[in-house]
Write a protein that holds these residues in place. Structure first.
Motif, PDB file in Angstrom:
ATOM      1  N   ILE A 196       0.842  -1.195   0.000  1.00  0.00           N
ATOM      2  CA  ILE A 196       0.000   0.000   0.000  1.00  0.00           C
ATOM      3  C   ILE A 196       0.878   1.247   0.000  1.00  0.00           C
ATOM      4  O   ILE A 196       0.614   2.207  -0.737  1.00  0.00           O
ATOM      5  N   ALA A 197       1.937   1.232   0.800  1.00  0.00           N
ATOM      6  CA  ALA A 197       2.838   2.393   0.860  1.00  0.00           C
ATOM      7  C   ALA A 197       3.484   2.654  -0.495  1.00  0.00           C
ATOM      8  O   ALA A 197       3.540   3.804  -0.955  1.00  0.00           O
ATOM      9  N   VAL A 198       3.947   1.610  -1.162  1.00  0.00           N
ATOM     10  CA  VAL A 198       4.589   1.775  -2.470  1.00  0.00           C
ATOM     11  C   VAL A 198       3.585   2.297  -3.497  1.00  0.00           C
ATOM     12  O   VAL A 198       3.874   3.246  -4.242  1.00  0.00           O
ATOM     13  N   LEU A 199       2.408   1.694  -3.548  1.00  0.00           N
ATOM     14  CA  LEU A 199       1.382   2.157  -4.493  1.00  0.00           C
ATOM     15  C   LEU A 199       0.987   3.604  -4.230  1.00  0.00           C
ATOM     16  O   LEU A 199       0.823   4.397  -5.164  1.00  0.00           O
ATOM     17  N   ALA A 200       0.843   3.952  -2.960  1.00  0.00           N
ATOM     18  CA  ALA A 200       0.470   5.328  -2.616  1.00  0.00           C
ATOM     19  C   ALA A 200       1.559   6.314  -3.032  1.00  0.00           C
ATOM     20  O   ALA A 200       1.260   7.380  -3.576  1.00  0.00           O
ATOM     21  N   LEU A 201       2.812   5.966  -2.809  1.00  0.00           N
ATOM     22  CA  LEU A 201       3.916   6.855  -3.189  1.00  0.00           C
ATOM     23  C   LEU A 201       3.974   7.047  -4.699  1.00  0.00           C
ATOM     24  O   LEU A 201       4.069   8.182  -5.186  1.00  0.00           O
ATOM     25  N   ALA A 218       0.288   4.422   5.808  1.00  0.00           N
ATOM     26  CA  ALA A 218       0.923   3.114   5.616  1.00  0.00           C
ATOM     27  C   ALA A 218       2.278   3.061   6.313  1.00  0.00           C
ATOM     28  O   ALA A 218       2.636   2.034   6.899  1.00  0.00           O
ATOM     29  N   LEU A 219       3.028   4.157   6.271  1.00  0.00           N
ATOM     30  CA  LEU A 219       4.322   4.182   6.966  1.00  0.00           C
ATOM     31  C   LEU A 219       4.142   4.061   8.476  1.00  0.00           C
ATOM     32  O   LEU A 219       4.892   3.345   9.138  1.00  0.00           O
ATOM     33  N   VAL A 220       3.149   4.756   8.994  1.00  0.00           N
ATOM     34  CA  VAL A 220       2.868   4.653  10.432  1.00  0.00           C
ATOM     35  C   VAL A 220       2.494   3.218  10.788  1.00  0.00           C
ATOM     36  O   VAL A 220       2.958   2.661  11.781  1.00  0.00           O
ATOM     37  N   ALA A 221       1.657   2.602   9.957  1.00  0.00           N
ATOM     38  CA  ALA A 221       1.202   1.231  10.213  1.00  0.00           C
ATOM     39  C   ALA A 221       2.328   0.214  10.111  1.00  0.00           C
ATOM     40  O   ALA A 221       2.196  -0.904  10.612  1.00  0.00           O
ATOM     41  N   LEU A 222       3.440   0.584   9.493  1.00  0.00           N
ATOM     42  CA  LEU A 222       4.586  -0.322   9.370  1.00  0.00           C
ATOM     43  C   LEU A 222       5.509  -0.303  10.581  1.00  0.00           C
ATOM     44  O   LEU A 222       6.437  -1.109  10.661  1.00  0.00           O
ATOM     45  N   GLN A 223       5.258   0.603  11.510  1.00  0.00           N
ATOM     46  CA  GLN A 223       6.097   0.648  12.709  1.00  0.00           C
ATOM     47  C   GLN A 223       5.932  -0.662  13.472  1.00  0.00           C
ATOM     48  O   GLN A 223       4.818  -1.155  13.632  1.00  0.00           O
ATOM     49  N   PRO A 224       7.025  -1.261  13.935  1.00  0.00           N
ATOM     50  CA  PRO A 224       6.947  -2.576  14.592  1.00  0.00           C
ATOM     51  C   PRO A 224       5.912  -2.664  15.712  1.00  0.00           C
ATOM     52  O   PRO A 224       5.235  -3.674  15.848  1.00  0.00           O
ATOM     53  N   SER A 225       5.754  -1.608  16.482  1.00  0.00           N
ATOM     54  CA  SER A 225       4.796  -1.651  17.592  1.00  0.00           C
ATOM     55  C   SER A 225       3.340  -1.566  17.118  1.00  0.00           C
ATOM     56  O   SER A 225       2.425  -1.831  17.891  1.00  0.00           O
ATOM     57  N   LEU A 226       3.122  -1.220  15.852  1.00  0.00           N
ATOM     58  CA  LEU A 226       1.760  -1.044  15.338  1.00  0.00           C
ATOM     59  C   LEU A 226       1.356  -2.081  14.299  1.00  0.00           C
ATOM     60  O   LEU A 226       0.254  -2.017  13.767  1.00  0.00           O
ATOM     61  N   VAL A 227       2.225  -3.031  14.015  1.00  0.00           N
ATOM     62  CA  VAL A 227       1.971  -3.991  12.945  1.00  0.00           C
ATOM     63  C   VAL A 227       0.687  -4.790  13.174  1.00  0.00           C
ATOM     64  O   VAL A 227      -0.035  -5.084  12.231  1.00  0.00           O
ATOM     65  N   ASP A 228       0.387  -5.096  14.414  1.00  0.00           N
ATOM     66  CA  ASP A 228      -0.792  -5.905  14.695  1.00  0.00           C
ATOM     67  C   ASP A 228      -1.963  -5.102  15.263  1.00  0.00           C
ATOM     68  O   ASP A 228      -2.871  -5.672  15.861  1.00  0.00           O
ATOM     69  N   LEU A 243      -7.314  -1.257  -1.908  1.00  0.00           N
ATOM     70  CA  LEU A 243      -8.489  -1.762  -1.200  1.00  0.00           C
ATOM     71  C   LEU A 243      -8.356  -3.269  -0.947  1.00  0.00           C
ATOM     72  O   LEU A 243      -8.597  -3.745   0.171  1.00  0.00           O
ATOM     73  N   VAL A 244      -7.956  -4.007  -1.967  1.00  0.00           N
ATOM     74  CA  VAL A 244      -7.768  -5.452  -1.808  1.00  0.00           C
ATOM     75  C   VAL A 244      -6.687  -5.726  -0.766  1.00  0.00           C
ATOM     76  O   VAL A 244      -6.844  -6.605   0.105  1.00  0.00           O
ATOM     77  N   LEU A 245      -5.593  -4.995  -0.807  1.00  0.00           N
ATOM     78  CA  LEU A 245      -4.512  -5.185   0.160  1.00  0.00           C
ATOM     79  C   LEU A 245      -4.975  -4.866   1.584  1.00  0.00           C
ATOM     80  O   LEU A 245      -4.622  -5.568   2.534  1.00  0.00           O
ATOM     81  N   ALA A 246      -5.782  -3.818   1.742  1.00  0.00           N
ATOM     82  CA  ALA A 246      -6.305  -3.468   3.069  1.00  0.00           C
ATOM     83  C   ALA A 246      -7.248  -4.566   3.580  1.00  0.00           C
ATOM     84  O   ALA A 246      -7.249  -4.889   4.766  1.00  0.00           O
ATOM     85  N   ILE A 247      -8.034  -5.142   2.684  1.00  0.00           N
ATOM     86  CA  ILE A 247      -8.919  -6.255   3.064  1.00  0.00           C
ATOM     87  C   ILE A 247      -8.088  -7.468   3.487  1.00  0.00           C
ATOM     88  O   ILE A 247      -8.386  -8.114   4.501  1.00  0.00           O
ATOM     89  N   LEU A 248      -7.040  -7.774   2.735  1.00  0.00           N
ATOM     90  CA  LEU A 248      -6.166  -8.893   3.093  1.00  0.00           C
ATOM     91  C   LEU A 248      -5.477  -8.647   4.438  1.00  0.00           C
ATOM     92  O   LEU A 248      -5.324  -9.571   5.250  1.00  0.00           O
ATOM     93  N   ASP A 249      -5.071  -7.405   4.671  1.00  0.00           N
ATOM     94  CA  ASP A 249      -4.450  -7.065   5.947  1.00  0.00           C
ATOM     95  C   ASP A 249      -5.465  -7.226   7.080  1.00  0.00           C
ATOM     96  O   ASP A 249      -5.138  -7.717   8.160  1.00  0.00           O
TER      97      ASP A 249
END
Length: 157
Positions: free
Chosen positions: A7-12, A71-81, A129-135
């Motif tokens: 998602i981060a790559v596509l958004a960028l 997406a970058l915020v969501a990639l932080q190790p403490s926020l992954v789950d 959208l598909v990636l967010a659903i998979l996540d």
């Protein structure tokens, strides 16, 4: 994390494409790299190139930049789950999907034209959208069963 990275790559990438289209509309870049037939110019300078007085490409820049940051915020190790970061992505992606359907209707049905840059954005936001659903599915699978608390270590006395 792979869904959020994608998602981060596509958004960028799409933020940069939208910036290119916005700068073209402002006359800040040269010729628009587009297919023959002028579909990009027709779409860009039509009534569908504007929304509530704002350039649609600029709306795309802001929206994709915001999605990239989320997406970058969501990639932080403490926020992954965490689920709230996934809901944040949906809060950006779902309105963007609806907005692109409005734009595609205007481009294809009303204007009867085709802009490859707009189509890339259309496909990309649906991929997000598909990636967010998979996540979301990943988060639900890793959640503890109802009525069961996650295992914790006992506190030292």
């Amino acid at each position: 994390m792979k869904y959020r990275m994608a998602i981060a790559v596509l958004a960028l990438v799409n933020a940069l494409v939208a910036l290119y289209l916005h700068l073209y509309k402002l006359g800040r870049v040269g010729a628009l790299a587009c297919s023959a037939g002028g579909g990009c110019e027709v779409a860009q300078f039509s009534q569908f190139g504007w929304f509530a007085g704002a350039d649609v490409a600029l709306i795309g820049v802001v929206g994709y930049a915001f999605l990239f940051i989320c997406a970058l915020v969501a990639l932080q190790p403490s926020l992954v789950d965490t689920r709230w970061t996934n809901w944040g992505a949906f809060l950006v992606i779902v309105p963007a999907v609806l907005f692109t359907w409005r734009l595609k209707y205007g481009e294809w049905v009303v204007l009867k034209t085709f802009c490859p840059w707009c189509f890339i954005s259309f496909v990309s936001i649906h991929a997000c959208l598909v990636l967010a659903i998979l996540d979301r599915r990943r988060l639900l699978r890793s959640a503890p069963a109802p009525g069961k608390e996650p295992a914790t270590l006992p506190l030292a006395a």
